[in-house]
Motif scaffolding. Structure first.
Motif, PDB file in Angstrom:
ATOM      1  N   ALA A 415       0.828  -1.212   0.000  1.00 44.54           N
ATOM      2  CA  ALA A 415       0.000   0.000   0.000  1.00 44.54           C
ATOM      3  C   ALA A 415       0.862   1.261   0.000  1.00 44.54           C
ATOM      4  O   ALA A 415       0.565   2.228  -0.717  1.00 44.54           O
ATOM      5  N   ILE A 416       1.937   1.277   0.802  1.00 44.35           N
ATOM      6  CA  ILE A 416       2.794   2.455   0.872  1.00 44.35           C
ATOM      7  C   ILE A 416       3.520   2.676  -0.448  1.00 44.35           C
ATOM      8  O   ILE A 416       3.584   3.791  -0.970  1.00 44.35           O
ATOM      9  N   VAL A 417       4.079   1.601  -1.002  1.00 44.15           N
ATOM     10  CA  VAL A 417       4.778   1.700  -2.277  1.00 44.15           C
ATOM     11  C   VAL A 417       3.822   2.149  -3.374  1.00 44.15           C
ATOM     12  O   VAL A 417       4.163   2.971  -4.228  1.00 44.15           O
ATOM     13  N   SER A 418       2.609   1.623  -3.358  1.00 45.00           N
ATOM     14  CA  SER A 418       1.607   1.979  -4.361  1.00 45.00           C
ATOM     15  C   SER A 418       1.344   3.482  -4.383  1.00 45.00           C
ATOM     16  O   SER A 418       1.306   4.109  -5.450  1.00 45.00           O
ATOM     17  N   PHE A 419       1.192   4.092  -3.207  1.00 51.65           N
ATOM     18  CA  PHE A 419       0.892   5.523  -3.134  1.00 51.65           C
ATOM     19  C   PHE A 419       2.089   6.364  -3.579  1.00 51.65           C
ATOM     20  O   PHE A 419       1.940   7.303  -4.369  1.00 51.65           O
ATOM     21  N   ALA A 420       3.283   6.020  -3.087  1.00 52.95           N
ATOM     22  CA  ALA A 420       4.475   6.782  -3.463  1.00 52.95           C
ATOM     23  C   ALA A 420       4.760   6.662  -4.951  1.00 52.95           C
ATOM     24  O   ALA A 420       5.145   7.631  -5.618  1.00 52.95           O
TER      25      ALA A 420
END
Length: 511
Positions: A415-420
């Motif tokens: 989820a974090i990688v997806s947003f960044a």
């Protein structure tokens, strides 16, 4: 601590010591200049360029996020994402690599913000400021996702305190990044990509064996509704198939658009010693990314069968499923000292995947602050020694902030990688493409587009996507399109580029 855990610990400690030593040794040989620290003196070979670009791209997402997604929902979500990324990798090397290498040399630009700013002949560094802020905003959580992966690794394997593991990972990454700069980072990325590849192969072979064979893996997957379908996904909560329509496919494939705007990948192209060698780099990178992501998706499915066979527990949440490789490596370690050493190498592969991205991101964020914000935007004049000191201090400060953001052990790496990823792709992607391909794009259009793309990522993610339905698509796609549309409209409605900007573009195209 068991004998197996001691063996694994020794392997991991030796690996971390190796990483630090190599980084320091390379750092001593590197040229003490901004170009040397941030671009390795533009002296990277084709193999290092290819594998450094891919290793810095894939991160822990390859060994944790992607297998975890496949473990829970099956083929569709993970595979369409992987297909989009494979296409993005190839097109980025094909369309952008040689052009940005050539143009950045002409403009004497060593960072992405400085490249965009100089391309459009900025007198006041407004684009430089916006671009640098965007890098800092999106890179810090990206680095945090990598540190969170390290914390999960040691916590699930040894029961170590999660935050302590995060801090140890940050210290190791800081040690060789701040000393060795780009040359150390790129070289370590090459080494780490090899370790990642070995880890994927070993886990696949051992997982199939423990599951009872490839036939058993396939039969178990077939028994789950929607698990092997490209148009459905498996819903574990209801043990049923949910439709995966065209909008979902486009949403996941949109991940590939992100490549055009990844500062830590684009600088690899700028750093190669000869643009003619990028053709070989493209082939190496494309083959590696296709094979590695295919294997990663398969590991997720294999892991489910290993769970069903009783080798490891059933992993029911995203946070748990992202530890699937850790779980299989732990199972391997139970077979004796030699398997435990191999398991240690596999877990070192996860560390390699994490560090190969985090180090590149720290370096890019450092350049955005020390080189672009302090010197170009605020006009603070630094000599060479001061520049290097500020660059290294910036690496440390960003890492410290990332540690605090990574403090939640339940955060999802995916989820974090997806947003960044969406943030960078939507902010920088269209700007890079228009800078390289459209002569009449101007400063006003690029600035308006970058702001639109960056803001739209937040708006779509937190306000529009929650409405569901067709609006629930990955925020990168609408934000990328909105950025591109704004660039075209604003560029056409305002006065064209200055003659010197057009002359510079024509000189670049003439080459």
């Amino acid at each position: 601590m068991t004998r197996e855990q001691i063996c694994i610990s020794i392997v991991i400690v030796l690996y971390l010591c190796f990483v630090i030593c190599v980084g320091v040794l390379i750092g001593r040989r590197s040229k003490a200049s901004s170009e040397g620290f941030y671009l390795g003196g533009r002296g990277m070979g084709p193999l290092v360029t290819a594998m450094s670009a891919e290793a810095s791209d894939m991160s822990s997402w390859l060994l944790m996020g992607l297998p975890g997604l496949a473990y829970l929902t099956g083929v569709a979500d993970a595979s369409w994402t992987a297909i989009g990324l494979a296409l993005g990798t190839y097109l980025n090397f094909l369309l952008v690599a040689r052009r940005i290498r050539r143009y950045s040399v002409q403009l004497d630009a060593i960072t992405i913000p400085s490249f965009i700013s100089k391309r459009y002949g900025e007198k006041k560094p407004v684009i430089m400021c916006i671009a640098s802020l965007a890098i800092l905003v999106f890179f810090v959580p990206y680095v945090a996702s990598g540190l969170a992966a390290i914390g999960k690794l040691f916590n699930s394997l040894f029961g170590w305190n999660y935050l302590l593991a995060v801090v140890i990972g940050a210290v190791v990454i800081i040690s060789y990044t701040s000393v060795g700069g780009f040359s150390a980072v790129a070289t370590m990325d090459l080494i780490q990509s090899v370790i990642m590849s070995v880890a994927l192969v070993v886990i696949t072979a051992f997982g199939i064996h423990e599951a009872g064979g490839l036939d058993v893996v396939i039969e178990n997957a077939k028994a789950l509704p929607g698990y092997l379908s490209f148009t459905q996904i498996h819903d574990a909560a209801t043990n049923s198939a949910k439709p995966y329509d065209l909008m979902n496919v486009l949403s996941m494939m949109a991940w590939g658009l992100g490549y055009f705007g990844m500062p830590h990948i684009l600088v690899r192209f700028m750093a190669i010693r000869d643009e003619k060698e990028l053709k070989l780099s493209r082939r190496i990178a494309s083959i590696w990314v296709v094979i590695s992501m295919t294997v990663a998706v398969c590991i997720g499915m294999i892991g489910y069968s290993v769970s069903k066979a009783g080798g490891i527990p059933m992993l029911e949440s995203t946070a748990q499923s992202e530890t699937i490789i850790v779980q299989i490596a732990g199972l391997l370690a139970k077979f004796g000292i030699l398997p435990a050493i191999v398991a240690g190498m596999i877990l070192a592969g996860i560390l390699a995947a994490t560090m190969s991205t985090a180090d590149s991101q720290l370096l890019a964020a450092s350049s955005a602050f020390s080189e672009n914000m302090l010197q170009d935007v605020f006009g603070i004049k630094l000599n060479q020694k001061q520049t290097m000191l500020v660059a290294r201090l910036t690496v440390i400060c960003i890492a410290v902030v990332a540690v605090f953001l990574a403090a939640d052990p339940n955060s999802s790496v995916f989820a974090i990688v997806s947003f960044a990823w969406a943030g960078f792709g939507a902010t920088f992607g269209p700007a890079i493409l228009f800078a390289l391909f459209w002569r009449k794009s101007n400063r006003q259009g690029i600035l308006a587009g970058m702001i639109t793309g960056g803001v739209m990522v937040f708006v779509w993610k937190f306000w529009i996507a929650p409405m569901g339905g067709a609006l629930g698509i990955y925020e990168l796609l609408p934000a990328f399109l909105a950025n591109g549309l704004v660039v075209v409209v604003v560029s056409l409605l305002t006065h064209g580029p200055e003659q010197e900007v057009l002359d510079s573009y024509d000189a670049y195209k003439a080459k």
